[in-house]
Structures are given as C-alpha cells and as structure tokens.
Design a protein around this motif. Structure first.
Motif, mmCIF file in Angstrom:
data_model
loop_
_atom_site.group_PDB
_atom_site.id
_atom_site.type_symbol
_atom_site.label_atom_id
_atom_site.label_comp_id
_atom_site.label_asym_id
_atom_site.label_seq_id
_atom_site.Cartn_x
_atom_site.Cartn_y
_atom_site.Cartn_z
ATOM 1 N N GLU A 7 46.491 -2.937 132.651
ATOM 2 C CA GLU A 7 46.991 -4.041 133.473
ATOM 3 C C GLU A 7 45.929 -5.295 133.794
ATOM 4 O OE1 GLU A 7 42.353 -3.426 136.568
ATOM 5 O OE2 GLU A 7 42.225 -2.515 134.265
ATOM 6 N N TYR A 8 45.284 -5.606 132.083
ATOM 7 C CA TYR A 8 45.459 -7.441 132.833
ATOM 8 C C TYR A 8 46.277 -7.649 131.613
ATOM 9 C CZ TYR A 8 42.638 -8.201 136.869
ATOM 10 O OH TYR A 8 41.945 -8.454 137.846
ATOM 11 N N LEU A 9 46.726 -8.211 130.838
ATOM 12 C CA LEU A 9 47.116 -9.319 130.233
ATOM 13 C C LEU A 9 46.168 -9.996 129.529
ATOM 14 C CD1 LEU A 9 50.892 -9.250 130.348
ATOM 15 C CD2 LEU A 9 50.107 -7.338 129.026
ATOM 16 N N PRO A 10 46.018 -10.603 127.651
ATOM 17 C CA PRO A 10 45.279 -11.410 127.632
ATOM 18 C C PRO A 10 44.771 -12.661 128.816
ATOM 19 C CG PRO A 10 46.493 -11.052 126.125
ATOM 20 C CD PRO A 10 47.124 -10.200 127.041
ATOM 21 N N TYR A 11 45.968 -13.759 129.095
ATOM 22 C CA TYR A 11 45.945 -14.563 129.547
ATOM 23 C C TYR A 11 46.558 -14.239 131.199
ATOM 24 C CZ TYR A 11 50.754 -13.089 132.147
ATOM 25 O OH TYR A 11 51.871 -13.734 132.645
ATOM 26 N N GLU A 12 46.367 -13.553 130.691
ATOM 27 C CA GLU A 12 45.783 -12.880 132.686
ATOM 28 C C GLU A 12 44.083 -12.866 133.399
ATOM 29 O OE1 GLU A 12 49.854 -10.989 134.565
ATOM 30 O OE2 GLU A 12 48.222 -9.741 133.430
ATOM 31 N N PHE A 13 44.121 -12.535 131.832
ATOM 32 C CA PHE A 13 41.945 -12.330 131.366
ATOM 33 C C PHE A 13 40.958 -13.779 131.429
ATOM 34 C CE2 PHE A 13 42.385 -8.464 129.728
ATOM 35 C CZ PHE A 13 40.812 -7.374 130.557
ATOM 36 N N ALA A 14 42.319 -14.785 131.031
ATOM 37 C CA ALA A 14 41.432 -15.584 130.768
ATOM 38 C C ALA A 14 41.676 -16.326 132.197
ATOM 39 C CB ALA A 14 42.174 -16.374 129.693
ATOM 40 N N LYS A 15 42.376 -16.170 132.684
ATOM 41 C CA LYS A 15 42.870 -17.246 134.307
ATOM 42 C C LYS A 15 41.752 -16.512 135.136
ATOM 43 C CE LYS A 15 47.558 -19.223 132.997
ATOM 44 N NZ LYS A 15 48.993 -19.117 133.278
ATOM 45 N N LEU A 16 41.996 -15.846 135.696
ATOM 46 C CA LEU A 16 41.542 -14.542 136.625
ATOM 47 C C LEU A 16 39.939 -14.831 136.494
ATOM 48 C CD1 LEU A 16 43.963 -12.833 137.676
ATOM 49 C CD2 LEU A 16 43.502 -14.693 139.213
ATOM 50 N N GLY A 17 39.747 -14.531 135.018
ATOM 51 C CA GLY A 17 38.066 -14.337 134.888
ATOM 52 C C GLY A 17 38.027 -15.488 135.560
ATOM 53 N N VAL A 18 37.600 -16.655 135.328
ATOM 54 C CA VAL A 18 37.678 -18.190 134.886
ATOM 55 C C VAL A 18 37.164 -17.665 136.843
ATOM 56 C CG1 VAL A 18 37.499 -20.429 135.450
ATOM 57 C CG2 VAL A 18 38.006 -18.991 133.164
ATOM 58 N N VAL A 19 38.145 -17.642 137.362
ATOM 59 C CA VAL A 19 39.173 -17.516 138.770
ATOM 60 C C VAL A 19 37.389 -17.406 139.612
ATOM 61 C CG1 VAL A 19 40.097 -16.839 141.297
ATOM 62 C CG2 VAL A 19 41.427 -18.027 138.950
ATOM 63 N N SER A 20 37.095 -15.763 139.205
ATOM 64 C CA SER A 20 35.984 -15.081 139.148
ATOM 65 C C SER A 20 34.821 -15.665 138.946
ATOM 66 C CB SER A 20 35.838 -12.785 138.722
ATOM 67 O OG SER A 20 35.264 -13.016 138.823
ATOM 68 N N LYS A 21 34.417 -16.063 137.969
ATOM 69 C CA LYS A 21 33.215 -16.918 137.399
ATOM 70 C C LYS A 21 32.942 -17.566 138.452
ATOM 71 C CE LYS A 21 30.438 -17.419 133.427
ATOM 72 N NZ LYS A 21 30.555 -17.744 132.117
ATOM 73 N N ALA A 22 34.015 -18.623 138.909
ATOM 74 C CA ALA A 22 33.928 -20.047 139.411
ATOM 75 C C ALA A 22 33.172 -19.493 140.493
ATOM 76 C CB ALA A 22 35.161 -20.569 139.365
ATOM 77 N N ALA A 23 33.480 -18.379 141.693
ATOM 78 C CA ALA A 23 33.540 -18.165 143.207
ATOM 79 C C ALA A 23 31.642 -18.581 143.219
ATOM 80 C CB ALA A 23 33.766 -17.042 142.969
ATOM 81 N N GLY A 24 31.981 -19.223 144.594
ATOM 82 C CA GLY A 24 30.681 -19.611 144.970
ATOM 83 C C GLY A 24 30.195 -20.741 143.912
ATOM 84 N N LEU A 25 30.104 -21.167 142.931
ATOM 85 C CA LEU A 25 29.645 -22.495 142.642
ATOM 86 C C LEU A 25 30.310 -23.388 143.424
ATOM 87 C CD1 LEU A 25 30.468 -21.449 138.278
ATOM 88 C CD2 LEU A 25 28.316 -21.001 140.084
ATOM 89 N N ASP A 26 28.754 -24.519 142.908
ATOM 90 C CA ASP A 26 29.444 -25.994 143.686
ATOM 91 C C ASP A 26 30.364 -26.647 142.676
ATOM 92 O OD1 ASP A 26 26.891 -26.567 142.102
ATOM 93 O OD2 ASP A 26 25.437 -26.484 144.046
ATOM 94 N N LEU A 27 30.361 -27.960 142.695
ATOM 95 C CA LEU A 27 30.729 -28.953 142.040
ATOM 96 C C LEU A 27 29.885 -29.166 140.617
ATOM 97 C CD1 LEU A 27 32.479 -31.718 143.868
ATOM 98 C CD2 LEU A 27 33.902 -30.298 142.074
ATOM 99 N N HIS A 28 28.581 -29.095 140.948
ATOM 100 C CA HIS A 28 27.848 -28.646 139.275
ATOM 101 C C HIS A 28 27.492 -27.890 138.858
ATOM 102 C CE1 HIS A 28 25.515 -32.389 141.117
ATOM 103 N NE2 HIS A 28 25.212 -32.372 142.120
ATOM 104 N N GLY A 29 27.704 -27.398 139.605
ATOM 105 C CA GLY A 29 28.101 -25.934 138.532
ATOM 106 C C GLY A 29 29.406 -25.316 137.822
ATOM 107 N N ILE A 30 30.360 -26.347 138.269
ATOM 108 C CA ILE A 30 31.721 -26.016 137.604
ATOM 109 C C ILE A 30 31.585 -27.018 136.510
ATOM 110 C CG2 ILE A 30 34.098 -27.199 138.295
ATOM 111 C CD1 ILE A 30 33.903 -24.510 139.868
ATOM 112 N N ALA A 31 31.378 -28.131 136.774
ATOM 113 C CA ALA A 31 31.107 -29.382 135.696
ATOM 114 C C ALA A 31 30.171 -28.717 134.433
ATOM 115 C CB ALA A 31 30.332 -30.071 136.389
#
Length: 207
Positions: free
Chosen positions: A4-28
């Motif tokens: 379903e997911y390859l390791p690099y897909e987990f890594a990249k899309l996992g960050v995208v999922s976790k970042a959703a809704g964060l402002d720049l302070h949260g991203i920093a």
C-alpha cells in the motif's frame, strides 16, 4: 507483493499528513526536531540496508523544510495539503503505482490480488550473554505486517549461518514501528481502497 505504501511514500506523505493545519511556528518546531533527528542518525552505526534511520530522517527533514519554504512563498497562514502541488503529485504517483501493480498482477493470473498494508519497523539486536561487550547494537529497518513478522524476517535474513546475527551472537531485543509515525495517515487504507477501485490517479487529499 504489492505494498500500500513504500517506505519513501510513508516518510513523505506522513509528513504531509502531520503538517496539515499547522502554522509556520508549528512547522518551525517540527523542522528543529527533524534536524536534530537527522543529526543524531548521522552518528549511529552503519545499517546493512538502504532503508535506515538516516534515510528516513533525511527524507522527513527535507519534507518539513520544503513545506516551510512553500508556505512562506505562497503566503499560507496554515498548511493545506491540497494547495501543495508536490504533495498532490506524491499521492497521485503512489496511486498510479498501485493501479499499475494491481493490473500487472491480474494480467499474470495471480488470482485475488491483495494489497499488503505493511509498516516499517525498527529492529534492535544486542549481543547475547557472554558476547563481547564492545560489540555495538545492531539496528535494522524492515517492512512487515506486524512486529512479530518484522522480527521473523530479520532472523530469516540475518540469522542464518554466516549472517550478521549468527556471526556476532546477536539476539533481537526490541521491535518498534518506525513508519508511519503515530497520528500520520489515519485514513490511508480507506483512501487507498477507494482510489484503486476507481482505477484513478487523482489526488485524495482533502481541500
């Protein structure tokens, strides 16, 4: 096997999922953590597989930094995956890979085609009692369906005569899920099933 997911897909899309809704302070804050993790990973002993703590840490660090630059350039108050063309492309490419792999398996007469929902596990092994105390901890990262499956795969690959475990007198001491990280890609299975059934490569990230 179709993943379903390859390791690099987990890594990249996992960050995208976790970042959703964060402002720049949260991203920093996440960038600082990712940079610290990558720095620590550079100091760890060499792993025998390409899939390693350093590989994962660097992929995630680059994603957090990329998202920060995008938000600054686009003037985003909070991060929205649907407005990130590269993140949308990541998901499209993953779904296209799945559709292609499923179609090829069906053409080959494989019967019922199943998509394996495996995770990435970190397997640590230490020298057994009586072994040299200076032998370092041996860490592996492997794809498997469960912690037990990851341990069994590690033993199969490295526990045979002449293997890493056998040569160093190692025994597995811990198995922990490395990817996806907690809270990441919570609806991945549903999105995957729907997308493959549609035979579609369109993005499934919510707007």
């Amino acid at each position: 096997m179709i993943y379903e997911y390859l390791p690099y897909e987990f890594a990249k899309l996992g960050v995208v999922s976790k970042a959703a809704g964060l402002d720049l302070h949260g991203i920093a804050a996440q960038i600082r953590l990712a940079q610290e993790r990558a720095g620590s990973a550079r100091l760890t002993p060499f792993e025998p597989h390409h899939l390693s703590e350093l590989y994962i840490a660097e992929l995630r660090r680059l994603q957090w930094e990329r998202i920060s630059h995008l938000m600054e350039s686009e003037g985003m108050a909070v991060y929205v995956p649907a407005r990130d063309a590269r993140a949308v492309r990541y998901e499209q490419q993953r779904l296209q890979r799945l559709v292609k792999d499923v179609a090829e398996a069906e053409r080959s007469g494989a019967g019922v085609v199943e998509i394996a929902r495996h995770q990435v596990y970190r397997i640590d092994a230490r020298p057994a009692s009586g072994s040299t105390a200076h032998v370092p901890v041996l860490t592996l990262h492997l794809m498997a369906a469960s912690p037990g499956g990851a341990a069994e795969r590690a033993r199969t690959v490295h526990g045979r005569d002449g293997g890493l475990y056998q040569r160093g007198g190692y025994r597995i001491t811990s198995v922990e899920q490395a990817l996806p990280e907690p809270g990441e890609l919570p609806n991945a299975a549903t999105r995957c099933d729907h997308a493959v059934r549609r035979q579609s490569g369109e993005s499934v990230w919510p707007a």
